[in-house]
Each structure stands twice: as C-alpha cells, then as structure tokens.
Design a protein around this motif. Structure first.
Motif, PDB file in Angstrom:
ATOM      1  N   GLN A 178      33.109  46.878  52.397  1.00 14.69           N
ATOM      2  CA  GLN A 178      32.025  46.460  53.303  1.00 14.69           C
ATOM      3  C   GLN A 178      30.827  45.968  52.523  1.00 14.69           C
ATOM      4  OE1 GLN A 178      30.869  48.488  57.162  1.00 14.69           O
ATOM      5  NE2 GLN A 178      29.153  49.111  55.878  1.00 14.69           N
ATOM      6  N   ARG A 179      30.445  44.724  52.791  1.00 19.60           N
ATOM      7  CA  ARG A 179      29.232  44.140  52.235  1.00 19.60           C
ATOM      8  C   ARG A 179      28.530  43.337  53.323  1.00 19.60           C
ATOM      9  NH1 ARG A 179      28.678  44.767  46.549  1.00 19.60           N
ATOM     10  NH2 ARG A 179      26.627  43.962  47.013  1.00 19.60           N
ATOM     11  N   PRO A 180      27.208  43.134  53.211  1.00 17.14           N
ATOM     12  CA  PRO A 180      26.486  42.334  54.208  1.00 17.14           C
ATOM     13  C   PRO A 180      27.005  40.910  54.261  1.00 17.14           C
ATOM     14  CG  PRO A 180      24.968  43.596  52.842  1.00 17.14           C
ATOM     15  CD  PRO A 180      26.306  43.709  52.197  1.00 17.14           C
ATOM     16  N   GLY A 181      27.103  40.372  55.483  1.00 15.81           N
ATOM     17  CA  GLY A 181      27.510  38.992  55.670  1.00 15.81           C
ATOM     18  C   GLY A 181      26.333  38.041  55.600  1.00 15.81           C
ATOM     19  N   LYS A 182      26.587  36.759  55.876  1.00 15.73           N
ATOM     20  CA  LYS A 182      25.518  35.754  55.822  1.00 15.73           C
ATOM     21  C   LYS A 182      24.464  36.007  56.888  1.00 15.73           C
ATOM     22  CE  LYS A 182      27.635  31.697  53.672  1.00 15.73           C
ATOM     23  NZ  LYS A 182      28.030  30.280  53.854  1.00 15.73           N
ATOM     24  N   LYS A 183      24.893  36.409  58.080  1.00 15.54           N
ATOM     25  CA  LYS A 183      23.959  36.640  59.161  1.00 15.54           C
ATOM     26  C   LYS A 183      23.480  38.088  59.139  1.00 15.54           C
ATOM     27  CE  LYS A 183      25.945  33.138  62.242  1.00 15.54           C
ATOM     28  NZ  LYS A 183      26.545  32.886  63.575  1.00 15.54           N
ATOM     29  N   SER A 184      22.217  38.277  59.429  1.00 17.77           N
ATOM     30  CA  SER A 184      21.636  39.610  59.427  1.00 17.77           C
ATOM     31  C   SER A 184      22.383  40.529  60.384  1.00 17.77           C
ATOM     32  CB  SER A 184      20.166  39.526  59.825  1.00 17.77           C
ATOM     33  OG  SER A 184      19.589  40.811  59.897  1.00 17.77           O
ATOM     34  N   GLY A 185      22.691  41.721  59.906  1.00 14.84           N
ATOM     35  CA  GLY A 185      23.357  42.703  60.753  1.00 14.84           C
ATOM     36  C   GLY A 185      24.861  42.581  60.803  1.00 14.84           C
ATOM     37  N   THR A 186      25.433  41.603  60.089  1.00 19.81           N
ATOM     38  CA  THR A 186      26.881  41.446  60.061  1.00 19.81           C
ATOM     39  C   THR A 186      27.439  41.929  58.723  1.00 19.81           C
ATOM     40  OG1 THR A 186      26.823  39.181  59.165  1.00 19.81           O
ATOM     41  CG2 THR A 186      26.717  39.442  61.566  1.00 19.81           C
ATOM     42  N   PHE A 187      28.728  42.244  58.732  1.00 16.91           N
ATOM     43  CA  PHE A 187      29.377  42.748  57.529  1.00 16.91           C
ATOM     44  C   PHE A 187      30.726  42.065  57.336  1.00 16.91           C
ATOM     45  CE2 PHE A 187      26.531  46.061  58.934  1.00 16.91           C
ATOM     46  CZ  PHE A 187      25.915  46.456  57.758  1.00 16.91           C
ATOM     47  N   ILE A 188      31.168  42.017  56.102  1.00 18.73           N
ATOM     48  CA  ILE A 188      32.474  41.474  55.771  1.00 18.73           C
ATOM     49  C   ILE A 188      33.221  42.492  54.918  1.00 18.73           C
ATOM     50  CG2 ILE A 188      31.794  39.051  55.898  1.00 18.73           C
ATOM     51  CD1 ILE A 188      31.516  39.095  52.854  1.00 18.73           C
ATOM     52  N   ASN A 189      34.537  42.316  54.846  1.00 25.84           N
ATOM     53  CA  ASN A 189      35.387  43.163  54.001  1.00 25.84           C
ATOM     54  C   ASN A 189      35.876  42.309  52.839  1.00 25.84           C
ATOM     55  OD1 ASN A 189      37.621  44.547  52.818  1.00 25.84           O
ATOM     56  ND2 ASN A 189      37.906  45.713  54.704  1.00 25.84           N
ATOM     57  N   PRO A 190      35.224  42.397  51.672  1.00 26.68           N
ATOM     58  CA  PRO A 190      35.594  41.550  50.535  1.00 26.68           C
ATOM     59  C   PRO A 190      37.036  41.731  50.086  1.00 26.68           C
ATOM     60  CG  PRO A 190      33.466  42.575  50.167  1.00 26.68           C
ATOM     61  CD  PRO A 190      34.054  43.245  51.355  1.00 26.68           C
ATOM     62  N   LEU A 191      37.537  42.958  50.120  1.00 27.33           N
ATOM     63  CA  LEU A 191      38.900  43.214  49.673  1.00 27.33           C
ATOM     64  C   LEU A 191      39.916  42.522  50.569  1.00 27.33           C
ATOM     65  CD1 LEU A 191      40.381  44.697  47.442  1.00 27.33           C
ATOM     66  CD2 LEU A 191      40.382  46.757  48.878  1.00 27.33           C
ATOM     67  N   GLN A 192      39.666  42.508  51.869  1.00 27.93           N
ATOM     68  CA  GLN A 192      40.563  41.807  52.785  1.00 27.93           C
ATOM     69  C   GLN A 192      40.563  40.307  52.511  1.00 27.93           C
ATOM     70  OE1 GLN A 192      39.414  42.913  56.778  1.00 27.93           O
ATOM     71  NE2 GLN A 192      40.758  44.706  56.779  1.00 27.93           N
ATOM     72  N   LEU A 193      39.414  39.761  52.137  1.00 29.58           N
ATOM     73  CA  LEU A 193      39.352  38.341  51.830  1.00 29.58           C
ATOM     74  C   LEU A 193      40.201  38.000  50.605  1.00 29.58           C
ATOM     75  CD1 LEU A 193      35.549  37.577  52.389  1.00 29.58           C
ATOM     76  CD2 LEU A 193      37.452  37.062  53.918  1.00 29.58           C
ATOM     77  N   VAL A 194      40.131  38.848  49.578  1.00 28.88           N
ATOM     78  CA  VAL A 194      40.934  38.622  48.385  1.00 28.88           C
ATOM     79  C   VAL A 194      42.417  38.701  48.720  1.00 28.88           C
ATOM     80  CG1 VAL A 194      41.572  39.588  46.146  1.00 28.88           C
ATOM     81  CG2 VAL A 194      39.180  39.352  46.752  1.00 28.88           C
ATOM     82  N   ILE A 195      42.799  39.707  49.503  1.00 33.59           N
ATOM     83  CA  ILE A 195      44.208  39.861  49.875  1.00 33.59           C
ATOM     84  C   ILE A 195      44.684  38.653  50.664  1.00 33.59           C
ATOM     85  CG2 ILE A 195      45.781  41.203  51.328  1.00 33.59           C
ATOM     86  CD1 ILE A 195      44.149  43.695  50.495  1.00 33.59           C
TER      87      ILE A 195
END
Length: 289
Positions: free
Chosen positions: A111-128
């Motif tokens: 879990q890391r912050p996304g481009k938009k405030s208050g949103t999150f992304i899963n970097p590991l899922q993106l790599v997979i």
C-alpha cells in the motif's frame, strides 16, 4: 573492500558471509550474496535456524520468522490466498503497528499513496501484473520490474516499469537512524520463465536480521513467481554496509561465537526440503525430528 559469496541454499550462504565478516574485523562493505536455490532448506539448516532463534529470543525479543515476516507475511498468504492478503494483512497491521513507527516492508509493498489525494495503490500487485503479462503474450522485458526509490505517483504510469518504493522521502528523509535498511528490490525475468531477485541493503546486521531477511526475500520471490506464473530463480543480496553484531544482538563476542559454533554444528545435516514446509509435510524433514 567487497566480497562475493555464492552458495546453493540460504543457510550456507549466510554462514559463509558471517565467517567473512569474522575475518574482516566484523564489518565490511558491499558483501554480495548469490543464492542459486533460495527455496530449499536442509534438515541441518532448520536445526541451525533453531539455534539462531534461541539467541534472538534471548537477546532481542525476536525470531527468524518475525524478521522474515517484516518482508512478506508468507504464512498469512498460504492461509488466505493472494486476493485477500492485502486487506487482511493491512487490517492486522493497523491494529498491531506501534505508534510512531514506520511499519514493515510488507506494508510499503502492498500500500502506497496514489496520484489522487486519499487514494492508494498496491505496488506489488502492479509488478506481478507486469510480470504475468511479460511471461505470457507480452514482451518479455528482463529488467523492468523494480521495487525501489521512485515516487509513488510513478507507479500508476507504465513508464515506471514496476517501481515500488521502500524509502519514503517525506517520511524518512530527515531521519539519520531507525529507518528502513532495505533500500531497493529489483526483479529480473529471464527467458520469460524464471524470476531472479536482487535486494540492496544500506546497512545490514548479520546476526539479528540477515538470516530472517533472506528467508523473507525467498518467501516474497515464491509469492511473486507463483502469482506471475513463472519459476523462482536466483536470489542476490547486496549488503552495502555489513555488520557482525555480536555485542548488539547475541550477548557479546564470547557468547556469540559459542552460539555460532553450535549453529555450524547443527547445520551439518544436508537433506533438503522445500522452504516453507513443516516437518509433517516432508518425510525427509521428519527423519531429523
């Protein structure tokens, strides 16, 4: 100076690195470990890890498994599967994380912050997802799967090629200690079938952390490889500043060296079993129990 230590399994590689540090006044720079078969342990390896566990529990209130779990919660993954893992793990850590601490590597990977405030992304899922595509019908790029120092906003752009930051400038930039020692993870896809991983540490304590770190990295590799549909390859670890921390972690030089002798003695059995198996899952492991 620097050293390259290449072995088959995690435990013998770690032991050889410890001996190297012992021979170099207990500290060296750019110690490079190459582990060609990071997913297996011998019965002797398990016995040796039990000795390390004893020392960590006695002097650091830690275990090898606890250290491994800071990189990837492998047991939880086996229990709940990949789809539920992020939400279940992050919910557990929301309750367990101590106030004022930065958390664990696994939290930053998921879990890391996304481009938009208050949103999150899963970097590991993106790599997979990138690896799965490349291993299938996509272009099999070899060196485009990084978990490192790019800004979180880069992660939603294909130009980042799978960057996942562990170092957070806004949180860690003013800290001179007590911030993440693992600086960068880089995955390599070889021949569209094999996944290699290189981990870079800014500072590495070999008695308190390194063995658990290597096992945690192996667990991470197994997770990524399985979910991407490829096989596990070589694990490489670069310790840019390696410490043999007898006094800090194992009760002093005399106590630490005595324990290390017991680790070496315990490691002499050589029957191999899959890393992550319990003795009940392997007749070879049961032989030694």
């Amino acid at each position: 100076m620097s050293a390259v230590i290449a072995k088959g399994r995690i435990l013998p590689t770690w032991l050889a690195a410890v001996q190297h540090l012992e021979d170099h006044r207990r500290r060296d720079q750019n110690v490079l470990l190459e582990i060609t078969n990071p997913t297996t342990l011998s019965v002797g390896d398990r016995a040796a890890i039990a000795v390390v566990d004893e020392m960590l529990r006695r002097h650091c209130d830690l275990s090898v498994q606890t250290v491994a779990g800071t990189i990837f919660p492998y047991r939880l993954y086996l229990k709940v599967g990949a789809e539920e893992l992020p939400s279940r793990f992050l919910a557990i850590m929301a309750r367990a994380q101590e106030s004022g601490t930065w958390g664990t590597y696994a939290m930053r990977l998921m879990q890391r912050p996304g481009k938009k405030s208050g949103t999150f992304i899963n970097p590991l899922q993106l790599v997979i997802a990138k690896l799965r595509k490349a291993a299938g019908s996509g272009t099999g790029y070899q060196s485009n799967y990084e978990l490192g120092v790019h800004a979180p906003s880069d992660l939603v752009d294909d130009s980042a090629f799978g960057e996942v930051p562990l170092y957070c400038p806004t949180r860690d930039g003013r800290m001179v200690s007590n911030y993440p020692c693992l600086s960068h993870l880089t995955f390599k896809l070889v021949g569209k079938r094999t996944l290699n991983l290189t981990a870079i540490y800014r500072s590495h304590y070999y008695l308190q952390r390194a063995l658990g770190n290597l096992i945690g990295l192996s667990h991470l590799m197994q997770f990524v490889a399985k979910e991407a549909g490829v096989q596990v390859g070589q694990l490489t670890c670069i310790s840019t500043d390696a410490h043999l921390d007898y006094s800090e972690s194992w009760g002093g030089v005399t106590s630490g060296r005595a324990a290390l002798a017991r680790v070496i003695q315990a490691s002499k059995l050589d029957t191999e079993v899959a890393l992550g198996q319990t003795p009940a899952q392997s007749s070879e492991a049961c032989i030694a129990t």
